[in-house]
Write a protein that holds these residues in place. Sequence first.
Motif, PDB file in Angstrom:
ATOM      1  N   TYR A 194      36.368  54.847  35.778  1.00  0.00           N
ATOM      2  CA  TYR A 194      36.389  56.196  36.357  1.00  0.00           C
ATOM      3  C   TYR A 194      37.319  56.185  37.560  1.00  0.00           C
ATOM      4  CZ  TYR A 194      32.268  57.148  33.545  1.00  0.00           C
ATOM      5  OH  TYR A 194      31.414  57.314  32.501  1.00  0.00           O
ATOM      6  N   ASP A 195      37.997  57.322  37.734  1.00  0.00           N
ATOM      7  CA  ASP A 195      38.919  57.414  38.863  1.00  0.00           C
ATOM      8  C   ASP A 195      38.298  58.312  39.933  1.00  0.00           C
ATOM      9  OD1 ASP A 195      41.128  57.053  40.392  1.00  0.00           O
ATOM     10  OD2 ASP A 195      42.295  58.636  39.408  1.00  0.00           O
ATOM     11  N   PHE A 196      37.628  57.700  40.882  1.00  0.00           N
ATOM     12  CA  PHE A 196      37.014  58.489  41.956  1.00  0.00           C
ATOM     13  C   PHE A 196      37.987  58.614  43.122  1.00  0.00           C
ATOM     14  CE2 PHE A 196      32.999  56.861  39.953  1.00  0.00           C
ATOM     15  CZ  PHE A 196      32.580  58.097  39.484  1.00  0.00           C
ATOM     16  N   PRO A 197      38.113  59.828  43.669  1.00  0.00           N
ATOM     17  CA  PRO A 197      39.083  60.035  44.754  1.00  0.00           C
ATOM     18  C   PRO A 197      38.556  59.501  46.087  1.00  0.00           C
ATOM     19  CG  PRO A 197      37.846  62.039  44.396  1.00  0.00           C
ATOM     20  CD  PRO A 197      37.323  61.038  43.401  1.00  0.00           C
ATOM     21  N   VAL A 198      39.456  58.898  46.843  1.00  0.00           N
ATOM     22  CA  VAL A 198      39.116  58.497  48.208  1.00  0.00           C
ATOM     23  C   VAL A 198      39.876  59.429  49.146  1.00  0.00           C
ATOM     24  CG1 VAL A 198      39.032  56.585  49.835  1.00  0.00           C
ATOM     25  CG2 VAL A 198      39.032  56.137  47.375  1.00  0.00           C
ATOM     26  N   ALA A 199      39.142  60.261  49.845  1.00  0.00           N
ATOM     27  CA  ALA A 199      39.783  61.229  50.736  1.00  0.00           C
ATOM     28  C   ALA A 199      40.513  60.507  51.858  1.00  0.00           C
ATOM     29  CB  ALA A 199      38.732  62.171  51.316  1.00  0.00           C
ATOM     30  N   ARG A 200      41.719  60.972  52.154  1.00  0.00           N
ATOM     31  CA  ARG A 200      42.456  60.395  53.286  1.00  0.00           C
ATOM     32  C   ARG A 200      42.436  61.415  54.401  1.00  0.00           C
ATOM     33  NH1 ARG A 200      46.588  57.066  53.967  1.00  0.00           N
ATOM     34  NH2 ARG A 200      45.332  55.195  53.845  1.00  0.00           N
ATOM     35  N   PRO A 202      43.255  62.198  58.641  1.00  0.00           N
ATOM     36  CA  PRO A 202      44.252  61.735  59.602  1.00  0.00           C
ATOM     37  C   PRO A 202      43.727  60.606  60.491  1.00  0.00           C
ATOM     38  CG  PRO A 202      44.022  64.127  59.683  1.00  0.00           C
ATOM     39  CD  PRO A 202      42.915  63.620  58.839  1.00  0.00           C
ATOM     40  N   GLY A 203      44.662  59.872  61.067  1.00  0.00           N
ATOM     41  CA  GLY A 203      44.310  58.822  62.024  1.00  0.00           C
ATOM     42  C   GLY A 203      43.631  57.651  61.348  1.00  0.00           C
ATOM     43  N   LEU A 204      42.664  57.068  62.041  1.00  0.00           N
ATOM     44  CA  LEU A 204      41.981  55.889  61.516  1.00  0.00           C
ATOM     45  C   LEU A 204      40.547  56.220  61.086  1.00  0.00           C
ATOM     46  CD1 LEU A 204      43.304  53.227  64.069  1.00  0.00           C
ATOM     47  CD2 LEU A 204      43.953  53.488  61.663  1.00  0.00           C
ATOM     48  N   ASP A 205      40.311  57.492  60.752  1.00  0.00           N
ATOM     49  CA  ASP A 205      38.963  57.902  60.379  1.00  0.00           C
ATOM     50  C   ASP A 205      38.701  57.766  58.879  1.00  0.00           C
ATOM     51  OD1 ASP A 205      38.340  58.384  62.996  1.00  0.00           O
ATOM     52  OD2 ASP A 205      38.720  60.548  62.893  1.00  0.00           O
ATOM     53  N   PHE A 206      37.429  57.880  58.517  1.00  0.00           N
ATOM     54  CA  PHE A 206      36.986  57.767  57.129  1.00  0.00           C
ATOM     55  C   PHE A 206      36.308  59.060  56.693  1.00  0.00           C
ATOM     56  CE2 PHE A 206      36.637  53.612  59.123  1.00  0.00           C
ATOM     57  CZ  PHE A 206      37.192  52.745  58.191  1.00  0.00           C
ATOM     58  N   SER A 207      36.277  59.288  55.380  1.00  0.00           N
ATOM     59  CA  SER A 207      35.496  60.389  54.828  1.00  0.00           C
ATOM     60  C   SER A 207      34.936  59.949  53.484  1.00  0.00           C
ATOM     61  CB  SER A 207      36.378  61.622  54.637  1.00  0.00           C
ATOM     62  OG  SER A 207      35.695  62.566  53.833  1.00  0.00           O
ATOM     63  N   PHE A 208      33.623  60.088  53.310  1.00  0.00           N
ATOM     64  CA  PHE A 208      32.996  59.643  52.063  1.00  0.00           C
ATOM     65  C   PHE A 208      32.249  60.739  51.318  1.00  0.00           C
ATOM     66  CE2 PHE A 208      33.364  55.630  54.465  1.00  0.00           C
ATOM     67  CZ  PHE A 208      34.081  54.888  53.526  1.00  0.00           C
ATOM     68  N   SER A 209      32.171  61.954  51.902  1.00  0.00           N
ATOM     69  CA  SER A 209      31.317  62.957  51.253  1.00  0.00           C
ATOM     70  C   SER A 209      31.919  63.450  49.933  1.00  0.00           C
ATOM     71  CB  SER A 209      31.022  64.111  52.206  1.00  0.00           C
ATOM     72  OG  SER A 209      32.202  64.825  52.470  1.00  0.00           O
ATOM     73  N   GLY A 210      33.259  63.507  49.837  1.00  0.00           N
ATOM     74  CA  GLY A 210      33.889  63.969  48.602  1.00  0.00           C
ATOM     75  C   GLY A 210      33.631  63.013  47.444  1.00  0.00           C
ATOM     76  N   LEU A 211      33.575  61.749  47.776  1.00  0.00           N
ATOM     77  CA  LEU A 211      33.337  60.707  46.776  1.00  0.00           C
ATOM     78  C   LEU A 211      31.966  60.874  46.126  1.00  0.00           C
ATOM     79  CD1 LEU A 211      34.532  58.101  45.662  1.00  0.00           C
ATOM     80  CD2 LEU A 211      33.451  56.890  47.552  1.00  0.00           C
ATOM     81  N   LYS A 212      31.000  61.137  46.958  1.00  0.00           N
ATOM     82  CA  LYS A 212      29.629  61.333  46.483  1.00  0.00           C
ATOM     83  C   LYS A 212      29.568  62.552  45.557  1.00  0.00           C
ATOM     84  CE  LYS A 212      27.463  63.745  49.249  1.00  0.00           C
ATOM     85  NZ  LYS A 212      27.170  64.093  50.635  1.00  0.00           N
ATOM     86  N   THR A 213      30.294  63.616  45.929  1.00  0.00           N
ATOM     87  CA  THR A 213      30.320  64.820  45.099  1.00  0.00           C
ATOM     88  C   THR A 213      30.998  64.529  43.756  1.00  0.00           C
ATOM     89  OG1 THR A 213      30.552  66.045  47.153  1.00  0.00           O
ATOM     90  CG2 THR A 213      30.906  67.277  45.129  1.00  0.00           C
ATOM     91  N   ALA A 214      32.066  63.723  43.789  1.00  0.00           N
ATOM     92  CA  ALA A 214      32.753  63.360  42.545  1.00  0.00           C
ATOM     93  C   ALA A 214      31.808  62.610  41.608  1.00  0.00           C
ATOM     94  CB  ALA A 214      33.983  62.500  42.861  1.00  0.00           C
ATOM     95  N   LEU A 215      31.005  61.719  42.172  1.00  0.00           N
ATOM     96  CA  LEU A 215      30.043  60.983  41.347  1.00  0.00           C
ATOM     97  C   LEU A 215      28.985  61.937  40.791  1.00  0.00           C
ATOM     98  CD1 LEU A 215      28.988  58.247  40.258  1.00  0.00           C
ATOM     99  CD2 LEU A 215      27.592  58.075  42.329  1.00  0.00           C
ATOM    100  N   LEU A 216      28.560  62.856  41.634  1.00  0.00           N
ATOM    101  CA  LEU A 216      27.569  63.846  41.193  1.00  0.00           C
ATOM    102  C   LEU A 216      28.079  64.599  39.967  1.00  0.00           C
ATOM    103  CD1 LEU A 216      24.964  65.579  41.728  1.00  0.00           C
ATOM    104  CD2 LEU A 216      26.407  67.059  43.130  1.00  0.00           C
ATOM    105  N   TYR A 217      29.340  65.070  40.015  1.00  0.00           N
ATOM    106  CA  TYR A 217      29.918  65.804  38.877  1.00  0.00           C
ATOM    107  C   TYR A 217      30.032  64.911  37.653  1.00  0.00           C
ATOM    108  CZ  TYR A 217      31.024  69.651  42.051  1.00  0.00           C
ATOM    109  OH  TYR A 217      30.946  70.688  42.941  1.00  0.00           O
TER     110      TYR A 217
END
Length: 318
Positions: A194-200, A202-217
Amino acid sequence: MILGLETSCDETAAAVVTEAGEIRSNIVASQSELHARFGGVVPEIASRRHLELVSPVVHEALDQAGVTLNEIDRIAVTRGPGLIGALLVGLAAAKGIAWGRGLPLVPVDHLHGHVASLYLRPTDLQPPFLCLLASGGHTLLLDVQDRAGFRVVGTTVDDAAGEAFDKGARLLGLGYPGGAAIDRLAREGDPSAYDFPVARVPGLDFSFSGLKTALLYAVRDLSAEVLEQSRADLAASYQRAIVRALVERTEQAADELGAEQVAIVGGVAANSELRSALPDATAAPLELCTDNAAMIASAARYVEPAADPLRLDAYAVA
Ligand code: KG4
Ligand code: ZN
């Protein structure tokens, strides 16, 4: 000799550590089974269980270290961040021991504790280094110049990495807490299924909420039978996406800061794929990745004791 206490979440922990950073005992009573049926930590239940466990866990730590309170020179305790009611139980216990024995009380920041898991023997890492702290509550990139503290250079804009693991595990029906379960199941799966997106961001921060939603779908569209067959592939692909995001940002930060050493700490640092994806990084020993009191006692070596210990209060947020 330092007696450390940690009760910030759902682990009741006590440890005895020497000034030189040698672990004499490290007792962790996990409450995770108690919270599993709720799918997450229930703060009030955690506080009550800490109250039942804190004395026996302290006794066990002293017994296993082969010492009594007569040999203890300082008490260290997590003051925050964490669940406020849970923190207060450890803090009250630590105040009681310190006051009763006339010992200094050292308040420790939980995040500083995670970093200080690297200062115990035999790891005994010397700053400067760049540290990825990934746990159930935090995902931070830290510039560590000395053992007394750190500077935050990156954080998550939404979920923590451990939270992403736990939410993913829940969607895959793997129970709570789910990081270790995903880690195990992923070994049997295909990470490119599966190709799950990793949100990019700005800067040196992280974001993981989109990934969880992708798995949900992805999960929502599967029948129970297909889900059962795809579970390992989903776990492997999902884990790959989280690890890739963590590794990319860590490498980018190391480049930007010109860091010559990289280290990883926190519950997610126990992840086998993350550990092998950063082979040159110093990883905290497995038993010191998840919450424990040895790391709190370790950090206390670099923190001043409280001037007015009975007035110390806990804090929920960093
Ligand atoms: O540091 P920690 O014990 O508590 C906090 O301070 O939050 O971290 C707990 C987190 C949980 O989210 C758990 O699922 C995750 O660490 N974790 C893992 C693994 N072992 C624990 N995540 C991925 N792979 C693992 N092997
Ligand atoms: Zn923690």
